[in-house]
Enzyme design. Structure first.
Site, mmCIF file in Angstrom:
data_model
loop_
_atom_site.group_PDB
_atom_site.id
_atom_site.type_symbol
_atom_site.label_atom_id
_atom_site.label_comp_id
_atom_site.label_asym_id
_atom_site.label_seq_id
_atom_site.Cartn_x
_atom_site.Cartn_y
_atom_site.Cartn_z
ATOM 1 N N ASP A 37 38.895 40.883 43.072
ATOM 2 C CA ASP A 37 38.104 41.829 42.289
ATOM 3 C C ASP A 37 37.830 43.102 43.090
ATOM 4 O OD1 ASP A 37 36.746 42.704 40.080
ATOM 5 O OD2 ASP A 37 34.909 41.586 40.505
ATOM 6 N N ASN A 85 41.526 40.790 30.255
ATOM 7 C CA ASN A 85 42.098 42.064 30.707
ATOM 8 C C ASN A 85 42.974 42.724 29.645
ATOM 9 O OD1 ASN A 85 42.590 40.877 34.116
ATOM 10 N ND2 ASN A 85 40.834 41.939 33.219
#
Length: 257
Positions: A37, A85
Site C-alpha cells: 500500500d 480497484n
C-alpha cells in the site's frame, strides 16, 4: 546526494546488518502475505504522477523477493490488484493493469520464482489471463519461492468462489446436497480456496500506516500475525523487512491455546 544523506544511508545499512545478524532463521515465517500500500501517496509526496508511483512499487517487488530468499521464506503472496480497484478511473486502471502484467512477465522470466495466480480470472482482460497462465506453466518446475500474485482478488469473493467450486465438485461426483451438508468442514472449504494446499500466511505485512486487512485472505489469516509499517511501499527497505521478521520472531503464537 549530500553528506548527511550518505551518512544516514550508511547507518541504516549497518543497522540492517546488525538486525540480520541476530535473526534466527528457525523463527522466520514460511509464508508472508504483503499488502503493498502507498504507491499513490508516495508519488504525491514526491511530486510525481500516480503511474510513476505504481511503477516504483512494481520495481520494489523483485528486491523484496530477494530478501525473502535470503531469509528462507518459502511462500509469498503479493496483493497487486483487488476487486475494489476496478472502480478506479480508467486513466489510472489501464496503465496499472499494464504495469501488473509486466510484473508477472518479469517474475516468470527471472528463473527463481514459481508463479501462481490467486484471484478471479474472469475479471481480468483476456491478455492478462493468457499472461498469467503462461507464467504459471513456465515456472511450474522451478524450485524456488512460490509467489502468489493476487490480481483481481477479494477475500469475500474467494470464499464465495470456494463454496461454488465445492458445490460443483459435489455435483460432478453425484453427491447429494444432504450428504454434502453432512461432510462440509473447514478443511473441505480450505481445499477449494485459491491457495489450495498451501500453508496459511504466518505473517501479513501492510505498508503505508493503514491498519486493516481490506479483505486480504480473510479465511487464511485467521491465525496470522500482522505487522503494520508506516513507510509507503515504494520506499520499503530491507531494514523495514528485517524489523518485521524480528517483531514476528518475538511473538508467542498460541493459536487460541
Amino acid at each position: 546526494m549530500n553528506l548527511r544523506d550518505k551518512l544516514r544511508g550508511l547507518l541504516v545499512r549497518l543497522y540492517a546488518r546488525r538486525v540480520e545478524g541476530h535473526l534466527d532463521h528457525a523463527q522466520v515465517p514460511k509464508h508472508i502475505g504483503v499488502i503493498m500500500d502507498g504507491n499513490r501517496r508516495w508519488a504525491k509526496a514526491a511530486g510525481s504522477s500516480t503511474v510513476h508511483g505504481h511503477r516504483a512499487g512494481a520495481e520494489k517487488i523483485e528486491e523484496f523477493l530477494g530478501w525473502c530468499s535470503e531469509t528462507d521464506v518459502e511462500v509469498v503472496t503479493l496483493w497487486l490488484l483487488s476487486t475494489d480497484n476496478f472502480d478506479r478511473p480508467q486513466d489510472e486502471l489501464g496503465p496499472l493493469l499494464g504495469i501488473i502484467e509486466d510484473v508477472v512477465r518479469t517474475l516468470a522470466g527471472d528463473g527463481r520464482w514459481r508463479v501462481h495466480h490467486v484471484g478471479t480470472p474472469d475479471l481480468l482482460p483476456p491478455q492478462m489471463q493468457t499472461t498469467l497462465k503462461e507464467a504459471e506453466e513456465a515456472t511450474a518446475g522451478i524450485d524456488g519461492i512460490l509467489v502468489n500474485v493476487a490480481i483481481g482478488y477479494g477475500g469475500r469473493q474467494e470464499i464465495a468462489d470456494a463454496v461454488r467450486s465445492m458445490l460443483l465438485d459435489a455435483q460432478d461426483k453425484g453427491t447429494s446436497m444432504e450428504d454434502l451438508a453432512e461432510a462440509v468442514d473447514v478443511d473441505m472449504i480450505g481445499r477449494h480456496l485459491y491457495t489450495g494446499a498451501q500453508p496459511d500466511p504466518d505473517l501479513v505485512i501492510r505498508t503505508s500506516g493503514e491498519q486493516r486487512l481490506s479483505g486480504f485472505m480473510l479465511w487464511q489469516t485467521a491465525h496470522s500475525e500482522y505487522y503494520f509499517c508506516e513507510v509507503f511501499w515504494p520506499a520499503f527497505r530491507k531494514v523495514d523487512f528485517l524489523r518485521a521478521l524480528r517483531d514476528y520472531a518475538a511473538r508467542h503464537r498460541r493459536y487460541g491455546g
